[in-house]
Design a protein around this motif. Structure first.
Motif, PDB file in Angstrom:
ATOM      1  N   LEU A   8       0.085 -47.037 -79.101  1.00  0.00           N
ATOM      2  CA  LEU A   8      -0.899 -46.151 -79.713  1.00  0.00           C
ATOM      3  C   LEU A   8      -2.304 -46.415 -79.178  1.00  0.00           C
ATOM      4  O   LEU A   8      -3.080 -45.478 -78.941  1.00  0.00           O
ATOM      5  N   ALA A   9      -2.650 -47.669 -78.979  1.00  0.00           N
ATOM      6  CA  ALA A   9      -3.974 -48.010 -78.444  1.00  0.00           C
ATOM      7  C   ALA A   9      -4.124 -47.483 -77.031  1.00  0.00           C
ATOM      8  O   ALA A   9      -5.182 -46.946 -76.662  1.00  0.00           O
ATOM      9  N   ILE A  10      -3.095 -47.598 -76.218  1.00  0.00           N
ATOM     10  CA  ILE A  10      -3.143 -47.099 -74.836  1.00  0.00           C
ATOM     11  C   ILE A  10      -3.278 -45.568 -74.844  1.00  0.00           C
ATOM     12  O   ILE A  10      -4.073 -44.998 -74.097  1.00  0.00           O
ATOM     13  N   LEU A  11      -2.495 -44.902 -75.706  1.00  0.00           N
ATOM     14  CA  LEU A  11      -2.580 -43.447 -75.804  1.00  0.00           C
ATOM     15  C   LEU A  11      -3.963 -43.013 -76.282  1.00  0.00           C
ATOM     16  O   LEU A  11      -4.532 -42.029 -75.788  1.00  0.00           O
ATOM     17  N   PHE A  12      -4.529 -43.736 -77.232  1.00  0.00           N
ATOM     18  CA  PHE A  12      -5.853 -43.410 -77.737  1.00  0.00           C
ATOM     19  C   PHE A  12      -6.905 -43.564 -76.643  1.00  0.00           C
ATOM     20  O   PHE A  12      -7.765 -42.709 -76.465  1.00  0.00           O
ATOM     21  N   MET A  13      -6.827 -44.666 -75.878  1.00  0.00           N
ATOM     22  CA  MET A  13      -7.778 -44.887 -74.795  1.00  0.00           C
ATOM     23  C   MET A  13      -7.626 -43.823 -73.713  1.00  0.00           C
ATOM     24  O   MET A  13      -8.604 -43.325 -73.170  1.00  0.00           O
ATOM     25  N   ALA A  14      -6.385 -43.451 -73.387  1.00  0.00           N
ATOM     26  CA  ALA A  14      -6.137 -42.437 -72.369  1.00  0.00           C
ATOM     27  C   ALA A  14      -6.687 -41.085 -72.816  1.00  0.00           C
ATOM     28  O   ALA A  14      -7.284 -40.350 -72.028  1.00  0.00           O
ATOM     29  N   SER A  15      -6.499 -40.756 -74.088  1.00  0.00           N
ATOM     30  CA  SER A  15      -7.013 -39.470 -74.565  1.00  0.00           C
ATOM     31  C   SER A  15      -8.544 -39.485 -74.611  1.00  0.00           C
ATOM     32  O   SER A  15      -9.185 -38.478 -74.370  1.00  0.00           O
ATOM     33  N   ASP A  16      -9.135 -40.654 -74.900  1.00  0.00           N
ATOM     34  CA  ASP A  16     -10.590 -40.776 -74.908  1.00  0.00           C
ATOM     35  C   ASP A  16     -11.152 -40.597 -73.493  1.00  0.00           C
ATOM     36  O   ASP A  16     -12.126 -39.879 -73.285  1.00  0.00           O
ATOM     37  N   LEU A  21     -13.657 -37.134 -69.371  1.00  0.00           N
ATOM     38  CA  LEU A  21     -13.530 -36.483 -68.073  1.00  0.00           C
ATOM     39  C   LEU A  21     -13.642 -34.963 -68.228  1.00  0.00           C
ATOM     40  O   LEU A  21     -14.350 -34.302 -67.469  1.00  0.00           O
ATOM     41  N   ARG A  22     -12.963 -34.426 -69.229  1.00  0.00           N
ATOM     42  CA  ARG A  22     -13.016 -32.994 -69.486  1.00  0.00           C
ATOM     43  C   ARG A  22     -14.451 -32.578 -69.824  1.00  0.00           C
ATOM     44  O   ARG A  22     -14.940 -31.570 -69.327  1.00  0.00           O
ATOM     45  N   SER A  23     -15.144 -33.357 -70.617  1.00  0.00           N
ATOM     46  CA  SER A  23     -16.531 -33.046 -70.971  1.00  0.00           C
ATOM     47  C   SER A  23     -17.436 -33.081 -69.734  1.00  0.00           C
ATOM     48  O   SER A  23     -18.307 -32.232 -69.561  1.00  0.00           O
ATOM     49  N   ALA A  24     -17.219 -34.058 -68.873  1.00  0.00           N
ATOM     50  CA  ALA A  24     -18.022 -34.162 -67.645  1.00  0.00           C
ATOM     51  C   ALA A  24     -17.762 -32.964 -66.729  1.00  0.00           C
ATOM     52  O   ALA A  24     -18.693 -32.407 -66.140  1.00  0.00           O
ATOM     53  N   LEU A  25     -16.501 -32.555 -66.614  1.00  0.00           N
ATOM     54  CA  LEU A  25     -16.173 -31.398 -65.786  1.00  0.00           C
ATOM     55  C   LEU A  25     -16.783 -30.120 -66.364  1.00  0.00           C
ATOM     56  O   LEU A  25     -17.307 -29.276 -65.628  1.00  0.00           O
ATOM     57  N   GLU A  26     -16.730 -29.954 -67.670  1.00  0.00           N
ATOM     58  CA  GLU A  26     -17.324 -28.792 -68.310  1.00  0.00           C
ATOM     59  C   GLU A  26     -18.838 -28.780 -68.102  1.00  0.00           C
ATOM     60  O   GLU A  26     -19.433 -27.736 -67.830  1.00  0.00           O
ATOM     61  N   PHE A  27     -19.478 -29.940 -68.228  1.00  0.00           N
ATOM     62  CA  PHE A  27     -20.914 -30.045 -68.012  1.00  0.00           C
ATOM     63  C   PHE A  27     -21.269 -29.668 -66.574  1.00  0.00           C
ATOM     64  O   PHE A  27     -22.223 -28.930 -66.314  1.00  0.00           O
ATOM     65  N   GLY A  28     -20.493 -30.159 -65.613  1.00  0.00           N
ATOM     66  CA  GLY A  28     -20.711 -29.822 -64.201  1.00  0.00           C
ATOM     67  C   GLY A  28     -20.550 -28.327 -63.947  1.00  0.00           C
ATOM     68  O   GLY A  28     -21.316 -27.733 -63.190  1.00  0.00           O
ATOM     69  N   ALA A  29     -19.557 -27.716 -64.598  1.00  0.00           N
ATOM     70  CA  ALA A  29     -19.349 -26.271 -64.440  1.00  0.00           C
ATOM     71  C   ALA A  29     -20.533 -25.487 -65.007  1.00  0.00           C
ATOM     72  O   ALA A  29     -21.003 -24.519 -64.397  1.00  0.00           O
ATOM     73  N   VAL A  30     -21.032 -25.917 -66.150  1.00  0.00           N
ATOM     74  CA  VAL A  30     -22.181 -25.246 -66.757  1.00  0.00           C
ATOM     75  C   VAL A  30     -23.402 -25.367 -65.854  1.00  0.00           C
ATOM     76  O   VAL A  30     -24.136 -24.396 -65.633  1.00  0.00           O
ATOM     77  N   ILE A  31     -23.639 -26.539 -65.298  1.00  0.00           N
ATOM     78  CA  ILE A  31     -24.772 -26.745 -64.384  1.00  0.00           C
ATOM     79  C   ILE A  31     -24.630 -25.850 -63.155  1.00  0.00           C
ATOM     80  O   ILE A  31     -25.601 -25.227 -62.714  1.00  0.00           O
TER      81      ILE A  31
END
Length: 154
Positions: A8-16, A21-31
């Motif tokens: 569960l800890a590994i899955l939580f870290m992977a999802s985090d 990463l998804r947030s960074a990609l979305e931010f880059g797309a917006v820029i």
């Protein structure tokens, strides 16, 4: 239980990490979208500036063009020099408009607009726009159209 907690800890870290990463990609797309829109807006604004400055040039030549048509109708020829037309706009040495330095009378009834070397758009600075009369008929009082001097009649 220890194994399940670790999973569960590994899955939580992977999802985090995935969420970051998804947030960074979305931010880059917006820029990227903002940059593209800004570039288009700047190009459109520059085009608008050039068009408005050319419109000023046409406005400044309107009275001269009208007087030249009248002169041709009365005399059967185009004026050969500026004093012959008696137009104060043509005799003004410089600073005629916001971006137009002066007007010049050319041979064959053509009128040149000389753009200011400082306040006009970069593409127009120090350049000349020449309008020449196009006779629709051979009659001296016939209709006249004004075209760019570089325009070739097919």
């Amino acid at each position: 239980m220890d194994r399940n907690n670790r999973t569960l800890a590994i899955l939580f870290m992977a999802s985090d990490v995935s969420q970051r990463l998804r947030s960074a990609l979305e931010f880059g797309a917006v820029i990227s979208i903002i940059r593209a829109l800004t570039t288009l807006a700047i190009r459109n604004f520059e085009t608008y500036i050039v068009q408005s400055q050319i419109a000023e040039a046409f406005m400044l030549t309107s009275t001269v063009r009208g007087e030249m048509v009248t002169f041709r109708a009365e005399n059967g020829r185009w004026p050969s020099n500026e004093p012959e037309l008696h137009n104060p706009t043509l005799s003004q040495e410089s600073g005629l408009g916001k971006v137009v330095d002066h007007l010049e009378l050319r041979s064959g009834g053509a009128i040149s607009v000389v753009f200011d070397g400082v306040s006009s758009a970069a593409i127009l600075q120090g350049r000349r726009l020449t309008l020449r009369p196009l006779l629709v008929s051979a009659e001296t009082s016939g209709p006249i159209s004004w075209v760019c001097a570089a325009h070739q009649i097919p």
